[in-house]
Motif scaffolding. Structure first.
Motif, PDB file in Angstrom:
ATOM      1  N   ASP A 110      37.346 -53.349 -52.338  1.00 19.43           N
ATOM      2  CA  ASP A 110      37.173 -53.498 -53.643  1.00 19.43           C
ATOM      3  C   ASP A 110      38.403 -53.834 -54.850  1.00 19.43           C
ATOM      4  O   ASP A 110      37.865 -54.500 -55.665  1.00 19.43           O
ATOM      5  N   GLU A 111      39.420 -53.501 -53.640  1.00 18.43           N
ATOM      6  CA  GLU A 111      40.529 -53.893 -53.931  1.00 18.43           C
ATOM      7  C   GLU A 111      41.098 -55.528 -54.578  1.00 18.43           C
ATOM      8  O   GLU A 111      40.895 -56.022 -55.764  1.00 18.43           O
ATOM      9  N   TRP A 112      40.582 -56.338 -53.320  1.00 19.82           N
ATOM     10  CA  TRP A 112      40.426 -57.757 -53.516  1.00 19.82           C
ATOM     11  C   TRP A 112      39.606 -57.931 -54.288  1.00 19.82           C
ATOM     12  O   TRP A 112      39.738 -59.089 -54.989  1.00 19.82           O
ATOM     13  N   ARG A 113      38.270 -57.560 -54.592  1.00 23.01           N
ATOM     14  CA  ARG A 113      37.312 -58.361 -55.803  1.00 23.01           C
ATOM     15  C   ARG A 113      37.896 -58.008 -56.410  1.00 23.01           C
ATOM     16  O   ARG A 113      37.066 -58.563 -58.288  1.00 23.01           O
ATOM     17  N   LEU A 114      38.325 -56.793 -57.316  1.00 24.73           N
ATOM     18  CA  LEU A 114      38.567 -56.325 -59.035  1.00 24.73           C
ATOM     19  C   LEU A 114      39.800 -57.302 -58.859  1.00 24.73           C
ATOM     20  O   LEU A 114      40.171 -58.057 -60.108  1.00 24.73           O
ATOM     21  N   GLN A 115      40.500 -58.027 -57.593  1.00 27.38           N
ATOM     22  CA  GLN A 115      41.826 -58.230 -58.584  1.00 27.38           C
ATOM     23  C   GLN A 115      41.224 -60.154 -58.539  1.00 27.38           C
ATOM     24  O   GLN A 115      42.120 -60.720 -59.361  1.00 27.38           O
ATOM     25  N   ARG A 116      40.308 -60.446 -57.702  1.00 26.20           N
ATOM     26  CA  ARG A 116      39.737 -61.574 -57.979  1.00 26.20           C
ATOM     27  C   ARG A 116      38.943 -62.058 -59.620  1.00 26.20           C
ATOM     28  O   ARG A 116      39.326 -63.096 -60.170  1.00 26.20           O
ATOM     29  N   ARG A 117      38.216 -61.016 -59.608  1.00 28.70           N
ATOM     30  CA  ARG A 117      37.291 -61.034 -60.961  1.00 28.70           C
ATOM     31  C   ARG A 117      38.381 -61.142 -62.379  1.00 28.70           C
ATOM     32  O   ARG A 117      37.711 -61.808 -62.951  1.00 28.70           O
ATOM     33  N   THR A 118      39.837 -60.343 -61.489  1.00 29.65           N
ATOM     34  CA  THR A 118      40.501 -60.045 -63.063  1.00 29.65           C
ATOM     35  C   THR A 118      40.926 -61.613 -63.107  1.00 29.65           C
ATOM     36  O   THR A 118      41.147 -61.816 -64.220  1.00 29.65           O
ATOM     37  N   LEU A 119      41.732 -61.917 -62.317  1.00 32.80           N
ATOM     38  CA  LEU A 119      42.459 -62.860 -61.951  1.00 32.80           C
ATOM     39  C   LEU A 119      42.060 -64.916 -62.536  1.00 32.80           C
ATOM     40  O   LEU A 119      42.605 -65.571 -62.695  1.00 32.80           O
ATOM     41  N   ALA A 120      40.381 -63.952 -61.865  1.00 31.29           N
ATOM     42  CA  ALA A 120      39.905 -65.696 -61.636  1.00 31.29           C
ATOM     43  C   ALA A 120      39.614 -66.504 -63.473  1.00 31.29           C
ATOM     44  O   ALA A 120      39.843 -67.558 -63.136  1.00 31.29           O
TER      45      ALA A 120
END
Length: 466
Positions: A110-120
């Motif tokens: 979940d931590e990676w998914r949050l970062q990916r969505r935020t940075l995309a």
């Protein structure tokens, strides 16, 4: 893929194409001690000839069962179709996390998914295209510097590092980097050199509290790097609170919000991703440029075609769309010398590749170093042939045979930024100078230290054009 000898770049027989020297491939498995020595000195020397000729190679090794996959449909299975059955393995995390923190390269779940969505959104096509002017300004600066080096011997890797750090200053940190950019470049290189060699303690999964030689050597560079990152964040947060901050990637990162929750990134995540953008982003692009210039120095026909394309583009700034062959040179360079030589995944659930079982807990390796030179996937796999990536031919390259930036959900978020940057910088360099490899230069062979770099550096003679 077929080789068209009528292509203008292939006016001479395919057998005469430049083939960069590489470490010899093993014909027999190494014993435990020899494997550990070779893996620590240069991991790409541990690949066997069979890896470059068979679609799947499964064997019991030092780290248990390891399955090396070079079949595109099975690579898709690991990275996309069954991605939930795999995670990044502990060895990768142990190498990267001490210096880069728990950013996009290291985070999971979940931590990676949050970062990916935020940075995309920060790396959208529109945002990346808006950086063309900044990349051209950095290109003009490196070209001006190289013009003054006519007749001199140039440390090409150092110059490309300076150029990519200049791009970072113009796109991510427009207020400038604290301290000396050369010192920062040295710190990044020193850190990767120290942590890059595979430590036997990590191979055998020993606890983190046991000291690693590489990590101890990396500490001074790591501390300096961390101080730079912290100062960047502090300065920018102050500016964002008291004045109008520049809308560069740093501001966008600090202000980014998860489109699903509205939450921003934690301070630790911000710090980790800035470190990743600086270290991984600049290092991989600088290496890509270094390898491209080396290959061109050994291929007169390709060098002439690049120069013709650059000259036809006219004076001033370059547009990426006007540089198809220059871009092809960059992409072919990354095929032969991929920025990340291998990707590893650990199976969290059992899987299978046809009749081959993938037990839970075992490692699956997808190695661009192998994949990009695989005899089942490429014609003349060890030859430098930029025309492979020209429009009309690039589309014939099967998906999952070319993975310089990975694939699937964890594909490198900055891939379009990197290709655009490398192409524009290369065009500016080659507009003004040609490089020649001195006859007494040590063999230019790749050394795996997280990324791939020339083992003995790359010092070439500069000759200003016209």
């Amino acid at each position: 893929m077929s080789t068209d000898l009528s292509d203008p770049v292939q006016g001479h027989a395919a057998a005469t194409r430049f083939r960069p020297p590489v470490p010899p491939r093993l014909t027999q498995p190494l014993g435990l001690l020899d494997f550990l020595k070779a893996a620590r000195r240069n991991p790409i020397t541990t690949w066997a000839d069979a890896h470059f000729r068979l679609p799947v190679v499964a064997a019991e090794g030092v780290m248990g069962r390891i399955t090396v996959v070079s079949e595109p449909s099975l690579i898709r299975q690991v990275l996309i179709d069954n991605a939930e059955r795999y995670r990044k393995d502990d060895l990768q995390r142990r190498v990267l996390a001490p210096g880069l923190g728990n950013g996009l390269l290291s985070a999971e779940g979940d931590e990676w998914r949050l970062q990916r969505r935020t940075l995309a959104p920060i790396f959208s096509a529109r945002t990346v295209r808006s950086f063309e002017a900044a990349m051209n300004a950095a290109g003009a600066r490196i070209a001006k510097r190289l013009r003054r080096r006519d007749g001199m011997r140039v440390d090409v890797a150092l110059e490309m590092t300076r150029a990519t750090l200049d791009v970072l200053e113009r796109t991510i940190f427009t207020q400038g980097l604290p301290g000396d950019p050369d010192a920062l470049g040295w710190a990044i290189t020193r850190f990767l050199e120290a942590v890059g060699p595979i430590d036997p303690l990590d191979v055998f999964g020993m606890p983190d509290f046991i000291p690693r030689i590489g990590r101890l050597r990396a500490r001074p560079a790591g501390r300096y790097f961390a101080e730079i990152v912290d100062e960047l964040i502090t300065r920018r947060r102050t500016l964002m609170e008291t004045a109008e901050a520049p809308q560069d990637l740093l501001t966008l990162l600090l202000a980014a919000q998860d489109p699903e929750t509205g939450n921003g990134l934690t301070d630790l995540a911000v710090r980790a991703n800035i470190a990743t953008f600086i270290a991984a982003g600049h290092e991989t692009t600088a290496n890509a440029l270094t390898w491209a210039l080396y290959c061109l120095s050994q291929d007169a026909a390709a060098q002439e075609q690049v120069e013709a394309e650059i000259d036809a583009a006219g004076e001033g700034d370059f547009a990426l769309d006007a540089l198809p062959f220059t871009r092809a040179v960059v992409e072919e360079g990354m095929r032969l010398f991929p920025p990340v030589p291998f990707l590893s995944r650990q199976a969290v659930e059992p899987d299978r590749f046809g009749r081959i079982k993938v037990p839970k807990g075992s490692l699956v390796l997808i190695a661009p170093w192998v994949l990009h030179r695989h005899h089942l996937l490429w014609d003349e796999p060890d030859a430098f042939m930029p025309e492979r990536f020209m429009p009309g031919r690039r589309e014939q390259i099967a998906r999952f045979t070319y993975l310089p930036f990975g694939a699937g959900p964890r594909v490198c978020i900055g891939q379009s930024f990197s290709v655009q940057e490398a192409t524009i910088l290369l065009a500016h360099v080659l507009r003004v100078v040609r490089f020649r490899l001195p006859p007494d230069h040590p063999p230019v062979t790749p050394l795996h230290r997280v990324t791939l770099r020339p083992e003995h550096g790359l010092r070439m003679d500069a000759e200003v054009r016209g």
